[in-house]
Scaffold this active site. Structure first.
Site, PDB file in Angstrom:
ATOM      1  N   ASP A  53       0.826  -1.204   0.000  1.00 19.54           N
ATOM      2  CA  ASP A  53       0.000   0.000   0.000  1.00 19.54           C
ATOM      3  C   ASP A  53       0.864   1.259   0.000  1.00 19.54           C
ATOM      4  OD1 ASP A  53      -2.677   1.299   0.420  1.00 19.54           O
ATOM      5  OD2 ASP A  53      -1.678   1.989   2.239  1.00 19.54           O
ATOM      6  N   GLU A  85       0.866  -0.527  -5.169  1.00 21.27           N
ATOM      7  CA  GLU A  85      -0.095   0.541  -5.390  1.00 21.27           C
ATOM      8  C   GLU A  85       0.731   1.822  -5.525  1.00 21.27           C
ATOM      9  OE1 GLU A  85      -3.575   3.260  -3.466  1.00 21.27           O
ATOM     10  OE2 GLU A  85      -1.890   2.493  -2.322  1.00 21.27           O
TER      11      GLU A  85
END
Length: 740
Positions: free
Chosen positions: A420, A473
């Site tokens: 993330d 991401e």
């Protein structure tokens, strides 16, 4: 309590040391407690606040070796053994009855240093890849005595104690030994076992800190409780050997990869919106059959590492080694993964190495100093999320985080980690204005320490866990995210294509009458489609915070909204790149997603919602069985434009290709106007079968199409030797396969 006049003076502690024990300020308990040999034998001291009496027993026979005398301060007992020998303590505590409560247990301060020098050296170097088996609370036997060994890094603490129900949460009872070379504190507590809750009481330079959860806890209490839990040490009996042997091929760039993104607490609940959250074993019985029926190859879980605030959806975790206690035990989670593999479904976890929350029981100023986080808020505080940023330039933090990743991949057989907020890690000025950030040592904006960490992470995973994958991401144009580190890249296997997502969503949200002006948004992604190994993500971030659900983004009346949704999903599934879809989008949930309730499964009673679900199921199956639709997802040879410039009609047509496999023709009409006799070039004359039509009646469409198949004539068009005359349904996408 004063010593008797005839006391053996060797039993006494210096007054300052005795006072420090009683006040909880003794930083070296092993120098004061336990057995110590002198010229007359062995002096034995214990500190047991509230104990009434203490005896030392022979560990083998149970015979009384000596009765310890109370000395100096309440709780301090001492006696003499004739020689150094194994012993245990018989302790009488206040309780019901004349004798109170009697406990027999070995003395924690009779044990020599526990952790090996190699463990300490590797940790200090940031290269201990198995911290989950060494630090934290480890159930084990030492000298045939069962118990739990605790180890925690707190180099600037003056004293660290293990506290829990087993000692009345009294930090004076079990202070730990400091291993100075690594700043690690350790203690073996005999007769303790799995299931015990515990924390660390830490004395910092400014006093006692709030009780801290274990940074390497392997299990935790379910929120709102915050204690760590001693995990069961019994190894899980895995049955997924065949999956693990095939995993590398299943996750390669040439394989179909279709990921269902799931928030475990809100996918479905027992009793509806206000119902009970399913545990892992219950979720396995409900989620896995659904994922398999829908044809997804993988399930991706929003972070399931323990996190105090459910509204963070797991993206503010505090226990990087522990599955959340909300869903059961670590063994329950392992059983869920094993069941996924048995159903030929891979498991990807969202993992957050960028930042952590400021909860007092967590990592913030863990030992009274900025240990895990940067001290300078220009480096250490994330303004967007009110969180703290890991100091990955510190070797111990670097290694601890890397060990977390390996723990999930190796201990739980996880197939991939979606990392993330990579963009926030790469740039020191991420979401900061001038003067709010600190340049790197060269004066630049790149975060060299985080870059080094990400490269090291991917290299170590590739070496230790071959076949596992990492997905980034990453929302910027950072080059080489999915290139090998040996070529200067970051080493991820895949990168989320955030640009494609934003462009195509912007296009599909437009009223079709205006789409001609945004035509390039649908074609621009093909300019850079092979610069990385991309995943096309329609993730949870697109259906929260007032953005509305995916179906709510679509223009037009209800029928047109669903036609747009079906067309968009079909375009996505036939576009180069692997696929990811957030739960609920597959059936067109109307309400914006909320983590506090389950998905609106009742909407499947509506034919349009059910039709969207059927379409997504069939898209997954078509994608998986059709080599042309997945083999070349990450290479230019897998795609060829036929019609990319018909902005007046909002029509697109392209080929998906794979060597030694029939080509697939995709034709998109993204207006509500049917197009008849629309000529499209194809590479071969002969029969082309209409394999999928998003306007089919079963999906809720109008059933306009091409009768199931067409024969291409040897009429050149669009630079190809043959062509088809197609009927293009309104707001629909066709997939035709060459049969010859």
């Amino acid at each position: 309590m004063k010593a008797e006049p005839d006391i053996d003076q060797a039993l006494l502690l210096p007054p300052v040391a005795a006072t420090a024990l009683a006040a909880g300020y003794a930083g070296d308990p092993f120098a004061l407690l336990g057995p110590h040999t002198d010229a007359s034998g062995t002096v034995l001291r214990v500190f047991l606040p509230h104990a009434l009496a203490v005896e030392a027993l022979d560990r083998s026979t149970g015979a009384v070796l000596t009765t310890l005398r109370p000395l100096q301060v309440p709780g301090l007992f001492a006696g003499r053994l004739s020689h150094m020998q194994p012993y245990r303590l018989r302790i009488r505590w206040p309780g019901v009855g004349r004798e109170g409560t009697v406990q027999e247990v070995e003395d924690p301060y009779s044990y020599a240093p526990l952790l090996g020098e190699l463990d300490l050296h590797l940790f200090a170097e940031g290269k201990h890849y198995e911290l989950g088996r060494v630090f934290g609370a480890q159930v084990m036997q030492i000298d045939a005595v069962p118990g739990v060994r605790f180890a925690v890094w707190a180099p600037n603490a003056r004293r660290v104690s293990v506290v829990g129900n087993f000692n009345g949460w009294d930090g004076r009872r079990h202070p730990m030994r400091l291993r100075h070379t690594a700043g690690v504190w350790e203690l073996f507590i005999p007769r303790l076992g799995a299931g015990e809750t515990y924390k660390y009481e830490i004395l910092g330079s400014q006093g006692v800190l709030p009780l801290k959860a274990d940074p390497v806890a392997l299990a935790t209490e379910a929120p709102p409780r915050t204690a760590s839990v001693v995990a069961d040490a019994a190894p899980f009996a895995w049955t997924d050997g065949e999956w693990m042997r095939q995993r590398a091929a299943r996750q390669s760039v040439h394989a179909p990869l279709s990921i269902y993104e799931v928030h475990a607490a809100s996918w479905m609940r027992d009793g509806g919106d206000d119902g009970r959250i399913y545990n892992w074993r219950e979720l396995a019985q409900k989620l896995i059959p659904y994922v398999r029926e829908m044809g997804f190859t993988h399930v991706e879980l929003l972070p399931i590492m323990e996190h105090p605030f459910g509204g963070s959806w797991g993206y503010q975790p505090l226990s990087q080694f522990a599955p959340s206690g909300r869903f059961g035990s670590p063994a329950d989670f392992a059983a869920f993964v094993d069941a996924c593999h048995d159903a030929d479904i891979g498991v990807v976890l969202d993992w957050v190495p960028a930042h952590f929350p400021t909860d007092a029981h967590g990592l913030v100023q863990f030992d009274g100093t900025h240990l895990y986080e940067h001290g300078d808020p220009r480096e250490g505080f994330h303004q967007d999320w009110n969180t703290l940023i890991y100091n990955l330039g510190r070797r111990e933090v670097h290694g601890w985080m890397l060990a977390s990743a390996l723990h999930w991949l190796e201990h739980f057989h996880i197939d991939g980690l979606r990392v993330d907020a990579v963009a926030s890690m790469l740039y020191r000025d991420y979401s900061r204005k001038a003067g709010e950030w600190v340049p790197n040592k060269y004066g630049g904006r790149e975060n060299l320490e985080s870059i080094d960490f990400l490269r090291h992470l991917n290299d170590v995973i590739a070496t230790r866990v071959p076949g596992a994958m990492t997905l980034a991401e990453e929302s910027t144009a950072w080059p080489g995210v999915s290139k090998p580190t040996r070529e200067g890249g970051l080493g991820f296997n895949y990168k989320w294509n955030m640009g494609w997502m934003h462009d195509t969503l912007h296009y599909i949200e437009r009223d079709p009458v205006y789409r001609r002006f945004d035509h390039d948004l649908m074609t621009f992604g093909l300019i850079y489609a092979w610069s990385e190994n991309f995943v096309l993500p329609i993730s949870h971030d697109e259906v929260v915070h007032g953005k509305g659900s995916l179906i709510a983004k679509m223009p037009g009346d209800r029928w047109q909204k669903f036609a747009n949704l079906r067309a968009y999903l079909t375009f996505m599934w036939t576009h180069p790149g692997k696929k990811l879809l957030f739960m609920g989008c597959e059936f067109g949930q109307q309400r914006e997603w909320s983590h506090d309730r389950q998905l609106d499964w009742f909407q499947l009673d509506d034919p349009l919602n059910r039709g969207a679900q059927y379409l997504l199921r069939d898209l997954n199956r078509l994608y998986a069985r059709t080599k042309a639709l997945h083999f070349g997802d990450c290479e230019p040879a897998g795609f060829r434009w036929i019609v990319g410039d018909d902005r007046a009609n909002s029509v697109f047509a392209y080929l998906r290709l794979a060597h030694d496999a029939p080509p697939a023709l995709v034709a998109c009409n993204l207006t509500p106007v049917p197009r008849y006799q629309y000529r499209v070039g194809v590479p071969h004359a002969g029969r082309w079968v209409e394999t999928l039509n998003s306007d089919a009646g079963i999906y809720g469409g109008a059933n306009l199409g091409n009768g199931g198949a067409l024969v291409a004539q040897a009429i050149p068009s669009h630079g190809l030797p043959a062509s088809l005359e197609l009927t293009l349904p309104p707001l629909a996408v066709l997939v035709l396969m060459y049969e010859g």
